[in-house]
Write a protein that holds these residues in place. Structure first.
Motif, PDB file in Angstrom:
ATOM      1  N   TYR A   1      13.131 -11.795   5.575  1.00  0.00           N
ATOM      2  CA  TYR A   1      12.118 -10.855   6.088  1.00  0.00           C
ATOM      3  C   TYR A   1      10.731 -11.484   6.104  1.00  0.00           C
ATOM      4  O   TYR A   1      10.014 -11.425   7.089  1.00  0.00           O
ATOM      5  N   GLY A   2      10.335 -12.085   4.991  1.00  0.00           N
ATOM      6  CA  GLY A   2       9.044 -12.772   4.952  1.00  0.00           C
ATOM      7  C   GLY A   2       7.943 -12.005   4.260  1.00  0.00           C
ATOM      8  O   GLY A   2       6.820 -12.503   4.157  1.00  0.00           O
ATOM      9  N   LEU A   3       8.206 -10.781   3.800  1.00  0.00           N
ATOM     10  CA  LEU A   3       7.237 -10.032   3.004  1.00  0.00           C
ATOM     11  C   LEU A   3       7.813  -9.800   1.611  1.00  0.00           C
ATOM     12  O   LEU A   3       9.022  -9.631   1.454  1.00  0.00           O
ATOM     13  N   ILE A   4       6.923  -9.781   0.613  1.00  0.00           N
ATOM     14  CA  ILE A   4       7.345  -9.478  -0.753  1.00  0.00           C
ATOM     15  C   ILE A   4       7.582  -7.976  -0.874  1.00  0.00           C
ATOM     16  O   ILE A   4       6.781  -7.162  -0.399  1.00  0.00           O
ATOM     17  N   LEU A   5       8.701  -7.615  -1.498  1.00  0.00           N
ATOM     18  CA  LEU A   5       9.020  -6.202  -1.730  1.00  0.00           C
ATOM     19  C   LEU A   5       8.610  -5.823  -3.152  1.00  0.00           C
ATOM     20  O   LEU A   5       9.193  -6.332  -4.114  1.00  0.00           O
ATOM     21  N   PRO A   6       7.606  -4.950  -3.296  1.00  0.00           N
ATOM     22  CA  PRO A   6       7.207  -4.506  -4.639  1.00  0.00           C
ATOM     23  C   PRO A   6       8.342  -3.724  -5.311  1.00  0.00           C
ATOM     24  O   PRO A   6       9.269  -3.247  -4.641  1.00  0.00           O
ATOM     25  N   GLU A   7       8.238  -3.587  -6.612  1.00  0.00           N
ATOM     26  CA  GLU A   7       9.288  -2.916  -7.377  1.00  0.00           C
ATOM     27  C   GLU A   7       9.533  -1.489  -6.874  1.00  0.00           C
ATOM     28  O   GLU A   7      10.674  -1.016  -6.822  1.00  0.00           O
ATOM     29  N   THR A   8       8.463  -0.808  -6.476  1.00  0.00           N
ATOM     30  CA  THR A   8       8.599   0.553  -5.934  1.00  0.00           C
ATOM     31  C   THR A   8       9.545   0.586  -4.746  1.00  0.00           C
ATOM     32  O   THR A   8      10.409   1.464  -4.639  1.00  0.00           O
TER      33      THR A   8
ATOM     34  N   ASP B   1       0.832  -1.209   0.000  1.00  0.00           N
ATOM     35  CA  ASP B   1       0.000   0.000   0.000  1.00  0.00           C
ATOM     36  C   ASP B   1       0.865   1.257   0.000  1.00  0.00           C
ATOM     37  O   ASP B   1       2.001   1.263   0.499  1.00  0.00           O
ATOM     38  N   THR B   2       0.335   2.317  -0.553  1.00  0.00           N
ATOM     39  CA  THR B   2       1.121   3.534  -0.791  1.00  0.00           C
ATOM     40  C   THR B   2       1.563   4.194   0.510  1.00  0.00           C
ATOM     41  O   THR B   2       2.635   4.809   0.556  1.00  0.00           O
ATOM     42  N   GLU B   3       0.779   4.078   1.552  1.00  0.00           N
ATOM     43  CA  GLU B   3       1.144   4.705   2.832  1.00  0.00           C
ATOM     44  C   GLU B   3       2.429   4.080   3.392  1.00  0.00           C
ATOM     45  O   GLU B   3       3.353   4.786   3.814  1.00  0.00           O
ATOM     46  N   ALA B   4       2.493   2.733   3.366  1.00  0.00           N
ATOM     47  CA  ALA B   4       3.691   2.038   3.859  1.00  0.00           C
ATOM     48  C   ALA B   4       4.891   2.361   2.975  1.00  0.00           C
ATOM     49  O   ALA B   4       6.020   2.544   3.476  1.00  0.00           O
TER      50      ALA B   4
ATOM     51  N   LYS C   1      18.832   4.547  -2.451  1.00  0.00           N
ATOM     52  CA  LYS C   1      19.805   4.992  -3.452  1.00  0.00           C
ATOM     53  C   LYS C   1      20.472   3.813  -4.159  1.00  0.00           C
ATOM     54  O   LYS C   1      20.614   3.800  -5.384  1.00  0.00           O
ATOM     55  N   TYR C   2      20.904   2.802  -3.379  1.00  0.00           N
ATOM     56  CA  TYR C   2      21.584   1.631  -3.946  1.00  0.00           C
ATOM     57  C   TYR C   2      20.665   0.406  -4.017  1.00  0.00           C
ATOM     58  O   TYR C   2      21.141  -0.715  -4.186  1.00  0.00           O
ATOM     59  N   GLY C   3      19.370   0.618  -3.891  1.00  0.00           N
ATOM     60  CA  GLY C   3      18.432  -0.494  -3.987  1.00  0.00           C
ATOM     61  C   GLY C   3      18.439  -1.380  -2.750  1.00  0.00           C
ATOM     62  O   GLY C   3      18.802  -0.948  -1.647  1.00  0.00           O
ATOM     63  N   CYS C   4      18.067  -2.637  -2.939  1.00  0.00           N
ATOM     64  CA  CYS C   4      17.933  -3.593  -1.841  1.00  0.00           C
ATOM     65  C   CYS C   4      18.845  -4.796  -2.076  1.00  0.00           C
ATOM     66  O   CYS C   4      18.847  -5.376  -3.166  1.00  0.00           O
ATOM     67  N   LEU C   5      19.608  -5.160  -1.052  1.00  0.00           N
ATOM     68  CA  LEU C   5      20.471  -6.338  -1.113  1.00  0.00           C
ATOM     69  C   LEU C   5      19.889  -7.431  -0.241  1.00  0.00           C
ATOM     70  O   LEU C   5      19.337  -7.167   0.823  1.00  0.00           O
ATOM     71  N   ASN C   6      20.040  -8.666  -0.685  1.00  0.00           N
ATOM     72  CA  ASN C   6      19.533  -9.820   0.050  1.00  0.00           C
ATOM     73  C   ASN C   6      20.669 -10.771   0.394  1.00  0.00           C
ATOM     74  O   ASN C   6      21.568 -11.002  -0.419  1.00  0.00           O
ATOM     75  N   ILE C   7      20.646 -11.290   1.621  1.00  0.00           N
ATOM     76  CA  ILE C   7      21.553 -12.369   2.008  1.00  0.00           C
ATOM     77  C   ILE C   7      20.793 -13.673   1.828  1.00  0.00           C
ATOM     78  O   ILE C   7      19.833 -13.941   2.554  1.00  0.00           O
ATOM     79  N   HIS C   8      21.202 -14.478   0.843  1.00  0.00           N
ATOM     80  CA  HIS C   8      20.507 -15.734   0.549  1.00  0.00           C
ATOM     81  C   HIS C   8      21.396 -16.915   0.922  1.00  0.00           C
ATOM     82  O   HIS C   8      22.580 -16.952   0.561  1.00  0.00           O
ATOM     83  N   ALA C   9      20.826 -17.876   1.635  1.00  0.00           N
ATOM     84  CA  ALA C   9      21.618 -18.975   2.216  1.00  0.00           C
ATOM     85  C   ALA C   9      21.834 -20.133   1.243  1.00  0.00           C
ATOM     86  O   ALA C   9      21.542 -21.291   1.541  1.00  0.00           O
TER      87      ALA C   9
ATOM     88  N   GLY D   1      11.927 -10.773  -9.247  1.00  0.00           N
ATOM     89  CA  GLY D   1      11.788 -12.227  -9.306  1.00  0.00           C
ATOM     90  C   GLY D   1      12.091 -12.892  -7.972  1.00  0.00           C
ATOM     91  O   GLY D   1      12.484 -12.246  -6.990  1.00  0.00           O
ATOM     92  N   LEU D   2      11.913 -14.212  -7.923  1.00  0.00           N
ATOM     93  CA  LEU D   2      12.218 -14.990  -6.720  1.00  0.00           C
ATOM     94  C   LEU D   2      13.699 -15.368  -6.726  1.00  0.00           C
ATOM     95  O   LEU D   2      14.114 -16.298  -7.430  1.00  0.00           O
ATOM     96  N   ASP D   3      14.505 -14.601  -6.007  1.00  0.00           N
ATOM     97  CA  ASP D   3      15.953 -14.857  -5.892  1.00  0.00           C
ATOM     98  C   ASP D   3      16.643 -14.857  -7.259  1.00  0.00           C
ATOM     99  O   ASP D   3      17.551 -15.655  -7.507  1.00  0.00           O
ATOM    100  N   THR D   4      16.215 -13.967  -8.132  1.00  0.00           N
ATOM    101  CA  THR D   4      16.722 -13.953  -9.511  1.00  0.00           C
ATOM    102  C   THR D   4      17.744 -12.851  -9.774  1.00  0.00           C
ATOM    103  O   THR D   4      18.295 -12.775 -10.871  1.00  0.00           O
ATOM    104  N   GLY D   5      18.005 -11.987  -8.791  1.00  0.00           N
ATOM    105  CA  GLY D   5      18.837 -10.811  -9.014  1.00  0.00           C
ATOM    106  C   GLY D   5      20.301 -11.124  -9.254  1.00  0.00           C
ATOM    107  O   GLY D   5      20.770 -12.252  -9.041  1.00  0.00           O
ATOM    108  N   ASP D   6      21.043 -10.102  -9.660  1.00  0.00           N
ATOM    109  CA  ASP D   6      22.478 -10.253  -9.916  1.00  0.00           C
ATOM    110  C   ASP D   6      23.226 -10.582  -8.626  1.00  0.00           C
ATOM    111  O   ASP D   6      22.930 -10.042  -7.554  1.00  0.00           O
TER     112      ASP D   6
END
Length: 312
Positions: free
Chosen positions: A91-98, A71-74, A104-112, A145-150
């Motif tokens: 985290y457990g929540l989906i992050l929309p593209e917005t 939602d736009t408020e969050a 500034k540098y986007g979002c980084l994920n630690i994937h096991a 995507g689901l764990d598809t990033g660079d």
């Protein structure tokens, strides 16, 4: 030295705690923590804060717990934090593209896992279950995507025959923290070299279920032991004895040649309970009877005449 990054951290379970602590200790400015809403836990079903929230509150870091980030408020609330980067760990929540594009540098994920192997929900457990010789942590630039990033940074660790999902989880949490710090250093130095994932090498780590934890003794010994180790501490492998579940937390392949119908208890010795499979027998070494505490399998077997009886 580069100026500290303004960091939003998003995570929920125990796996996320070590990376958050590493960020707090690093000198970067953790301006907010996002975590799942408090959930009922324990026998009293009392609302309980996530491990990540508990650590954030200890350090007086503002905590946000939206039910969704769609939602736009969050989304506006997150944008107003003016973060340089968002670090996401289980985290457990989906992050929309917005949201992915807000810092500034986007979002980084630690994937096991060593992406592109074991994208998805249960990479630690599926790597053990599959008999992988090694696994690790991948720091990834998140996309839709689901764990598809660079991929930005990787670190590996061997999977030993004694590893359970719990021991590997703990090791990867620590390795993930170290990898994250190295990645942020490279980011600030302009040294990151994003690498695309090879789609031909993709495997998926599907979510675990309690139903798949029941042991089929007709499977080969090595496969059974891997499943037992992979499902410890959840959902925990189990078999039936006298109509009651017997949870099995630790096991190992034997060097014995004793044979009988799969699931038959062949011996009870100091090493544990020896059970026939479709190939060679396995030793059960740690079990938990219904309603009781975890115990050495030998102690459980000693108090019952198990030899010759059948599990399942």
């Amino acid at each position: 030295m580069s100026a500290p990054l303004r960091v939003i951290f998003a995570g929920t379970p125990e796996f996320s705690v070590a990376p958050l602590q590493a960020l707090i200790d690093s000198g970067h400015d953790v301006i907010a923590v996002y975590t799942q809403p408090d959930r009922p836990a324990g026998r009293g079903r009392k609302l309980t804060a996530s491990p990540v929230k508990q650590l954030a509150l200890q350090h007086e870091i503002p905590v946000f717990q939206p039910e969704s980030l769609r939602d736009t408020e969050a989304q506006q609330q997150l944008a107003d934090l003016n973060a340089d980067i968002m670090i996401v760990v289980a985290y457990g929540l989906i992050l929309p593209e917005t949201v992915l594009n807000t810092p500034k540098y986007g979002c980084l994920n630690i994937h096991a896992s060593l992406l592109p192997r074991w994208r998805g929900a249960a990479p630690i457990q599926r790597a053990i279950e599959a008999g992988d010789a090694e696994t690790g942590v991948t720091i990834m630039q998140m996309d839709v995507g689901l764990d598809t990033g660079d991929m930005l940074y990787k670190v590996t660790t061997a999977i030993t025959e004694d590893d359970s999902a719990q021991t590997l989880h703990d090791r990867l949490s620590t390795l993930g923290s170290e990898a994250l710090m190295a990645t942020l250093n490279q980011l600030q130095a302009g040294l990151l070299k994003p690498q695309q994932q090879d789609e031909s090498q993709v495997t998926y780590a599907h979510k675990l279920s309690k139903a798949e934890a029941e042991i089929d003794w007709n499977q080969p010994a090595e496969q059974l032991v891997r499943r037992i180790q992979a499902f410890n501490p959840w959902p925990v492998a189990f078999t039936q004895l006298e109509g009651k579940p017997l949870r099995i937390l630790q096991a190992r392949v034997s060097d014995r040649t004793d044979s009988d119908a799969a699931g038959t208890v062949l011996k009870v010795e100091k090493q544990g309970i020896l059970v026939a499979t479709s190939t060679i027998p396995i030793w059960l070494t740690e079990v938990q009877p219904a309603g009781k505490k975890t115990m050495h399998a030998y102690d459980f077997g000693q108090s019952r005449a198990l030899t010759g009886r059948h599990f399942g």
